[in-house]
Design a protein around this motif. Sequence first.
Motif, PDB file in Angstrom:
ATOM      1  N   ALA A  66      -2.893   1.081 -10.776  1.00 40.54           N
ATOM      2  CA  ALA A  66      -3.903   1.074  -9.707  1.00 40.54           C
ATOM      3  C   ALA A  66      -4.261  -0.353  -9.294  1.00 40.54           C
ATOM      4  O   ALA A  66      -5.081  -0.552  -8.397  1.00 40.54           O
ATOM      5  CB  ALA A  66      -5.145   1.821 -10.169  1.00 40.54           C
ATOM      6  N   LYS A 104      -7.539   4.002  -7.642  1.00 41.14           N
ATOM      7  CA  LYS A 104      -7.383   3.107  -6.495  1.00 41.14           C
ATOM      8  C   LYS A 104      -8.474   3.316  -5.460  1.00 41.14           C
ATOM      9  O   LYS A 104      -8.957   2.374  -4.855  1.00 41.14           O
ATOM     10  CB  LYS A 104      -6.006   3.331  -5.835  1.00 41.14           C
ATOM     11  CG  LYS A 104      -4.868   2.611  -6.537  1.00 41.14           C
ATOM     12  CD  LYS A 104      -3.549   2.870  -5.846  1.00 41.14           C
ATOM     13  CE  LYS A 104      -3.386   2.065  -4.587  1.00 41.14           C
ATOM     14  NZ  LYS A 104      -2.004   2.204  -4.030  1.00 41.14           N
ATOM     15  N   ASP A 106       0.838  -1.197   0.000  1.00 42.10           N
ATOM     16  CA  ASP A 106       0.000   0.000   0.000  1.00 42.10           C
ATOM     17  C   ASP A 106       0.878   1.254   0.000  1.00 42.10           C
ATOM     18  O   ASP A 106       1.630   1.484   0.951  1.00 42.10           O
ATOM     19  CB  ASP A 106      -0.891  -0.029   1.257  1.00 42.10           C
ATOM     20  CG  ASP A 106      -2.187   0.728   1.054  1.00 42.10           C
ATOM     21  OD1 ASP A 106      -2.432   1.184  -0.072  1.00 42.10           O
ATOM     22  OD2 ASP A 106      -2.938   0.870   2.041  1.00 42.10           O
TER      23      ASP A 106
END
Lengths: 198, 209
Positions: free
Chosen positions: B113, B60, A93
């Motif tokens: 993404a 995203k 992330d």
Amino acid sequence: MKLVKLGTLVSFIALALLSGCAHPILIGPDNTKLPTTSSTVAPKTMSVGYFISDADRARRVITPGGGGDKVEYAPYKDLEPGLFRVLGNVFTDVHVLKSLDDKAYLVAKGIKLILRPSISTNSSSPSPFTWPPTNFEVLIDVQAVDAAGASVWKTTVSGKGQAEFSEFKSDFGLAAKRASEAALANLQAALFASPMVK
Amino acid sequence: MKIAWSSRQNFYNFMRDTLITVRFTAPPVAFALCVITLLAGCSTPAPQYIISIPHVQALKTSGAKATATTPFRAEGSAANNETISIRGNPMRSAKSTFAAYLEDAITQELTEAKIFNPSANTKISAVLLKNDISAAGLVTASGEIEARFTVMRGDKVAFNKVKRATTTWDSHFMGAIAIPNAQQNYPKLVQALLKQLYDDNEFFAALKD
């Protein structure tokens, strides 16, 4: 005789107009040529952020090209997509931080690590006839701190790129792109080898 | 030497002398012009598309499901699908066509993404309608692009809209600067078009329904 002098003068003016200017180039890598997620090392399950100031993003740098000319580019803006790809390969992330002081955002996104890249470049060309650089170097210095601001890790990686006239005549920033791709690949390797990921 | 324009012969003599002079003094100019010509190139590919981080972040956080693309195409001569003329210098797509360039651009951003899946049921397609750069101006240049985007979910049309973008940038009277500058602004023109698409909430709704 006067005509000879006039011709010489015109020639010098023409050459002066053609030289000494900074030619804009793009130095960002072709993302399709960057390494993908490592097949042997899985991305670390961790939320990280990186910070590039607006001033750095807007910064334009001028370095030497060939024939006395210079080239101009935006290193942070051009390399950011590649940096984002590399960090996305290493961490699950990745967030773009607009401020280092927004603690609420860090908490909300569960960001454990903040990376601050610093990019420097240099270029050259031995050619007296063509302005695009044939040699380019990119250095990326990365400092990582935890959410509390304590230094966790730092590294400096570099990448060199070369391109000859037959190659760069259709892509004036080719040597730079190759240097960027090499530097970012080295950064990915350094991140995978770091204690933050291992 | 004093130039007198009193007779046609004098004019002829002047031209003869000038040509001789140019023959011996022009190499630097001729050389410079050759360099410009070589650098301007006959057909230069457009720079590769540069993904936009804000676009990737928007994709995203949109909640979009896995998405694929189907081959983009062009319609009409205004699409300039093969080449765009920049001060007479043709710029071709870095991909096979400019429609393919646009498809590659959106595919790259979907991939970054992490929502791109070539076998997904949701598919984005587009028809390039306008695609041009005007770099004739000595001070400013501009670009214009327009495309119809469609999102298909199986056999159903979930989104079908025309999006258009224009960009402007500083130009230069010298082609050696103005032409590469215009070429380098093409990816930004495509970015501006995709921003128009991603700013449309109905587009993201079509990707996540």
